[in-house]
Design a protein around this motif. Structure first.
Motif, PDB file in Angstrom:
ATOM      1  N   ARG B 174       0.840  -1.193   0.000  1.00  0.00           N
ATOM      2  CA  ARG B 174       0.000   0.000   0.000  1.00  0.00           C
ATOM      3  C   ARG B 174       0.882   1.253   0.000  1.00  0.00           C
ATOM      4  O   ARG B 174       0.647   2.189  -0.758  1.00  0.00           O
ATOM      5  CB  ARG B 174      -0.926   0.001   1.222  1.00  0.00           C
ATOM      6  N   TYR B 175       1.902   1.198   0.837  1.00  0.00           N
ATOM      7  CA  TYR B 175       2.822   2.336   0.944  1.00  0.00           C
ATOM      8  C   TYR B 175       3.480   2.630  -0.402  1.00  0.00           C
ATOM      9  O   TYR B 175       3.468   3.763  -0.895  1.00  0.00           O
ATOM     10  CB  TYR B 175       3.874   2.028   2.014  1.00  0.00           C
ATOM     11  N   LEU B 176       4.010   1.564  -1.016  1.00  0.00           N
ATOM     12  CA  LEU B 176       4.692   1.741  -2.303  1.00  0.00           C
ATOM     13  C   LEU B 176       3.712   2.235  -3.372  1.00  0.00           C
ATOM     14  O   LEU B 176       4.064   3.069  -4.208  1.00  0.00           O
ATOM     15  CB  LEU B 176       5.324   0.408  -2.740  1.00  0.00           C
ATOM     16  N   GLY B 177       2.485   1.711  -3.298  1.00  0.00           N
ATOM     17  CA  GLY B 177       1.480   2.127  -4.264  1.00  0.00           C
ATOM     18  C   GLY B 177       1.196   3.610  -4.157  1.00  0.00           C
ATOM     19  O   GLY B 177       1.075   4.315  -5.165  1.00  0.00           O
ATOM     20  N   GLU B 178       1.116   4.105  -2.913  1.00  0.00           N
ATOM     21  CA  GLU B 178       0.876   5.532  -2.701  1.00  0.00           C
ATOM     22  C   GLU B 178       1.997   6.386  -3.279  1.00  0.00           C
ATOM     23  O   GLU B 178       1.768   7.471  -3.791  1.00  0.00           O
ATOM     24  CB  GLU B 178       0.740   5.827  -1.200  1.00  0.00           C
ATOM     25  N   LYS B 179       3.211   5.846  -3.162  1.00  0.00           N
ATOM     26  CA  LYS B 179       4.365   6.600  -3.680  1.00  0.00           C
ATOM     27  C   LYS B 179       4.458   6.503  -5.206  1.00  0.00           C
ATOM     28  O   LYS B 179       5.292   7.159  -5.821  1.00  0.00           O
ATOM     29  CB  LYS B 179       5.659   6.034  -3.074  1.00  0.00           C
ATOM     30  N   LEU B 187      12.567   4.310 -12.261  1.00  0.00           N
ATOM     31  CA  LEU B 187      13.111   5.096 -11.160  1.00  0.00           C
ATOM     32  C   LEU B 187      14.511   5.576 -11.509  1.00  0.00           C
ATOM     33  O   LEU B 187      15.296   4.828 -12.105  1.00  0.00           O
ATOM     34  CB  LEU B 187      13.192   4.237  -9.888  1.00  0.00           C
ATOM     35  N   GLU B 188      14.813   6.811 -11.110  1.00  0.00           N
ATOM     36  CA  GLU B 188      16.198   7.268 -11.177  1.00  0.00           C
ATOM     37  C   GLU B 188      16.809   7.021  -9.811  1.00  0.00           C
ATOM     38  O   GLU B 188      16.381   7.598  -8.821  1.00  0.00           O
ATOM     39  CB  GLU B 188      16.258   8.756 -11.536  1.00  0.00           C
ATOM     40  N   VAL B 189      17.792   6.147  -9.800  1.00  0.00           N
ATOM     41  CA  VAL B 189      18.325   5.694  -8.522  1.00  0.00           C
ATOM     42  C   VAL B 189      19.315   6.700  -7.966  1.00  0.00           C
ATOM     43  O   VAL B 189      20.217   7.148  -8.675  1.00  0.00           O
ATOM     44  CB  VAL B 189      19.016   4.326  -8.687  1.00  0.00           C
ATOM     45  N   GLY B 190      19.114   7.055  -6.703  1.00  0.00           N
ATOM     46  CA  GLY B 190      20.012   7.988  -6.034  1.00  0.00           C
ATOM     47  C   GLY B 190      20.924   7.262  -5.060  1.00  0.00           C
ATOM     48  O   GLY B 190      21.302   6.114  -5.293  1.00  0.00           O
ATOM     49  N   GLY B 197      20.433   3.686   6.304  1.00  0.00           N
ATOM     50  CA  GLY B 197      19.430   4.729   6.117  1.00  0.00           C
ATOM     51  C   GLY B 197      18.584   4.458   4.878  1.00  0.00           C
ATOM     52  O   GLY B 197      18.595   3.362   4.329  1.00  0.00           O
ATOM     53  N   SER B 198      17.880   5.496   4.469  1.00  0.00           N
ATOM     54  CA  SER B 198      16.973   5.347   3.334  1.00  0.00           C
ATOM     55  C   SER B 198      17.720   5.240   2.016  1.00  0.00           C
ATOM     56  O   SER B 198      18.863   5.676   1.877  1.00  0.00           O
ATOM     57  CB  SER B 198      16.025   6.537   3.272  1.00  0.00           C
ATOM     58  N   PHE B 199      17.015   4.661   1.070  1.00  0.00           N
ATOM     59  CA  PHE B 199      17.505   4.545  -0.294  1.00  0.00           C
ATOM     60  C   PHE B 199      16.746   5.591  -1.096  1.00  0.00           C
ATOM     61  O   PHE B 199      15.511   5.599  -1.097  1.00  0.00           O
ATOM     62  CB  PHE B 199      17.188   3.127  -0.785  1.00  0.00           C
ATOM     63  N   MET B 200      17.458   6.490  -1.725  1.00  0.00           N
ATOM     64  CA  MET B 200      16.787   7.587  -2.405  1.00  0.00           C
ATOM     65  C   MET B 200      16.552   7.251  -3.880  1.00  0.00           C
ATOM     66  O   MET B 200      17.468   6.830  -4.581  1.00  0.00           O
ATOM     67  CB  MET B 200      17.636   8.865  -2.305  1.00  0.00           C
ATOM     68  N   VAL B 201      15.323   7.463  -4.329  1.00  0.00           N
ATOM     69  CA  VAL B 201      15.039   7.314  -5.753  1.00  0.00           C
ATOM     70  C   VAL B 201      14.204   8.507  -6.201  1.00  0.00           C
ATOM     71  O   VAL B 201      13.583   9.193  -5.379  1.00  0.00           O
ATOM     72  CB  VAL B 201      14.276   6.005  -6.073  1.00  0.00           C
ATOM     73  N   GLY B 204       9.360  10.571 -11.600  1.00  0.00           N
ATOM     74  CA  GLY B 204       8.545  11.644 -12.164  1.00  0.00           C
ATOM     75  C   GLY B 204       8.773  12.957 -11.449  1.00  0.00           C
ATOM     76  O   GLY B 204       7.821  13.641 -11.092  1.00  0.00           O
ATOM     77  N   GLY B 205      10.024  13.280 -11.197  1.00  0.00           N
ATOM     78  CA  GLY B 205      10.348  14.574 -10.600  1.00  0.00           C
ATOM     79  C   GLY B 205      10.226  14.589  -9.092  1.00  0.00           C
ATOM     80  O   GLY B 205      10.633  15.532  -8.439  1.00  0.00           O
ATOM     81  N   GLU B 206       9.689  13.510  -8.537  1.00  0.00           N
ATOM     82  CA  GLU B 206       9.516  13.512  -7.086  1.00  0.00           C
ATOM     83  C   GLU B 206      10.574  12.644  -6.410  1.00  0.00           C
ATOM     84  O   GLU B 206      10.875  11.549  -6.880  1.00  0.00           O
ATOM     85  CB  GLU B 206       8.127  12.995  -6.737  1.00  0.00           C
ATOM     86  N   GLN B 207      11.098  13.160  -5.322  1.00  0.00           N
ATOM     87  CA  GLN B 207      12.136  12.459  -4.574  1.00  0.00           C
ATOM     88  C   GLN B 207      11.459  11.532  -3.547  1.00  0.00           C
ATOM     89  O   GLN B 207      10.582  11.963  -2.809  1.00  0.00           O
ATOM     90  CB  GLN B 207      13.011  13.489  -3.845  1.00  0.00           C
ATOM     91  N   ILE B 208      11.869  10.253  -3.528  1.00  0.00           N
ATOM     92  CA  ILE B 208      11.258   9.308  -2.607  1.00  0.00           C
ATOM     93  C   ILE B 208      12.338   8.614  -1.788  1.00  0.00           C
ATOM     94  O   ILE B 208      13.345   8.151  -2.336  1.00  0.00           O
ATOM     95  CB  ILE B 208      10.447   8.236  -3.375  1.00  0.00           C
ATOM     96  N   ALA B 209      12.117   8.544  -0.472  1.00  0.00           N
ATOM     97  CA  ALA B 209      13.062   7.848   0.404  1.00  0.00           C
ATOM     98  C   ALA B 209      12.469   6.503   0.791  1.00  0.00           C
ATOM     99  O   ALA B 209      11.372   6.434   1.342  1.00  0.00           O
ATOM    100  CB  ALA B 209      13.329   8.685   1.649  1.00  0.00           C
ATOM    101  N   LEU B 210      13.178   5.442   0.467  1.00  0.00           N
ATOM    102  CA  LEU B 210      12.667   4.099   0.745  1.00  0.00           C
ATOM    103  C   LEU B 210      13.477   3.415   1.828  1.00  0.00           C
ATOM    104  O   LEU B 210      14.715   3.391   1.759  1.00  0.00           O
ATOM    105  CB  LEU B 210      12.720   3.249  -0.524  1.00  0.00           C
TER     106      LEU B 210
END
Lengths: 227, 227
Positions: B174-179, B187-190, B197-201, B204-210
């Motif tokens: 559900r969480y991933l779906g919301e993101k 995904l552009e992998v950061g 810590g978090s994995f940044m990706v 679509g222009g939005e930064q997501i911490a996983l």
DNA sequence: CGGATGAATTAGACATGTCTAACATCCGGC
DNA sequence: GCCGGATGTTAGACATGTCTAATTCATCCG
């Protein structure tokens, strides 16, 4: 694992027995050990054993024949509700014909979660009748399972509105469906041909001859002529 | 009555065991008594007993761990096919979210007739992937269950196409779906933030911490830059 | 090498649901 | 009033699938 099992004593088998007792009694048929054995395709001793279990669990009373307790009715209605919702859903979402849905619903009804039941109910707009015209018991509240009168014996000349068609004989259902005899339609009743011959009805200008068996599967009401 | 039972030795329990063995082995995990007991929420002796039965029925071989015979794979794929078709159908016809369909399919998969399976398959246009991106085994023919690589460990700067998301953790889904992290998206992998810590990706222009856990539930491929 | 540890199996029990064979009971007809 | 047939119940067995407790077995470590 047995994913099928539900809370308490409700198993697929118990659900089948309760449902069958309910349907037999609302059809006005005697609910005996033999009748249940025939209906469920099990032996009489199997029925005896199950009646003991259901009786111990206060789901049925055993006097002359078997009848459901209040709690038994409640559980039976839950199963019937799931069955008829599934029939409606399969017809609506997959375009299955009314002679196919019964068998499939029979298989799925024991595996339907509360959540999915609610989702289906909502998606269908809280239907009150399944494709055979059978009333869908509400999730809570009163339920009326009355059958109306059979087409058989309806006097010639009367107008008969079809309300329910028994889903017990799948081939007969298909046949009736092809002829256009479905819930909601009105028949102009003709004559019963003598010596057990066909029963003549007229539907939308078309003359239809129905065998004896069929006239006992179609239920509805006679429409009073207004004038 | 036990409507659930199928031909031969295939019962709901047997189907669950076969499916679980199949899924464990295609995930590359060891298929041991303990692993199956954990996965199926039963005791080790129960697994032992069932392995004996499956082995007698030539559905599994027991050497080091357990593995499916050819026939065992065939049966497992039939169950997996029903499961994933159901997931797809529930998502499509009722708009259920991808974190809900797994549980429901788990319940229904043992009660799905061949006919209904075929009807659903046709109505969906013979889909090849379920909502999580899991491949739907064909009714006949070869099946590829490969997982691609996990998002975890993907080098910073690469572009990663999501192909499958594990359906094991409903809340994570559900969480991933919301993101917006779903099969098909890139995904552009950061950077991996240090010390677990978090994995940044970026999507679509939005930064997501996983969180760590999530990166092990998302699978796909690295897209080679063309230039 | 010997003991602890953990994994797997065996042993035995139980619940569910079915069957066949044998027994009981009841009711109608003579 | 009794007998025969229908109906129902008891007795006993079996299959499936689960459990806990006890045992075996391998392995690792000191």
């Amino acid at each position: 694992m047995s994913n099928i099992r539900r809370v308490g004593t409700m198993t697929a088998a118990v659900e089948d027995y309760l449902k069958t007792i309910f349907l037999l009694s609302t059809r006005g048929e005697p609910v005996t050990t033999g009748a249940l054995a025939r209906e469920l395709h099990v032996s009489s001793p199997s029925v005896s054993a199950m009646m003991k279990r259901l009786s111990d669990g206060h789901l049925v009373d055993r006097g002359t024949g078997v009848h459901l307790t209040e709690q038994g009715v409640r559980e039976a209605l839950r199963v019937v509700r799931r069955h008829r919702l599934l029939e409606t859903f399969l017809a609506q979402s997959l375009g299955m014909s009314w002679d196919e849905v019964h068998v499939e619903a029979e298989l799925l009804e024991h595996a339907l979660s509360e959540r999915l039941e609610a989702r289906i109910d909502a998606a269908l707009g809280h239907p009150t009748r399944d494709p055979h015209g059978d009333p869908i018991p509400p999730a809570a509240g009163a339920h009326d399972e009355s059958w109306g009168r059979p087409l058989a014996g309806t006097p010639s000349g009367s107008r008969f509105r079809v309300e329910r068609v028994s889903d017990r004989d799948s081939a007969a259902l298909r046949y009736l469906g092809e002829k256009g005899i479905r819930p909601g339609f009105v028949l102009e009743v003709g004559d019963q041909e003598p010596y057990g011959g066909s029963f003549m009805v007229r539907l939308g200008g078309e003359q239809i001859a129905l065998g004896q068996v069929l006239t006992h599967l179609v239920f509805g009401t006679i429409i009073e002529e207004e004038s």
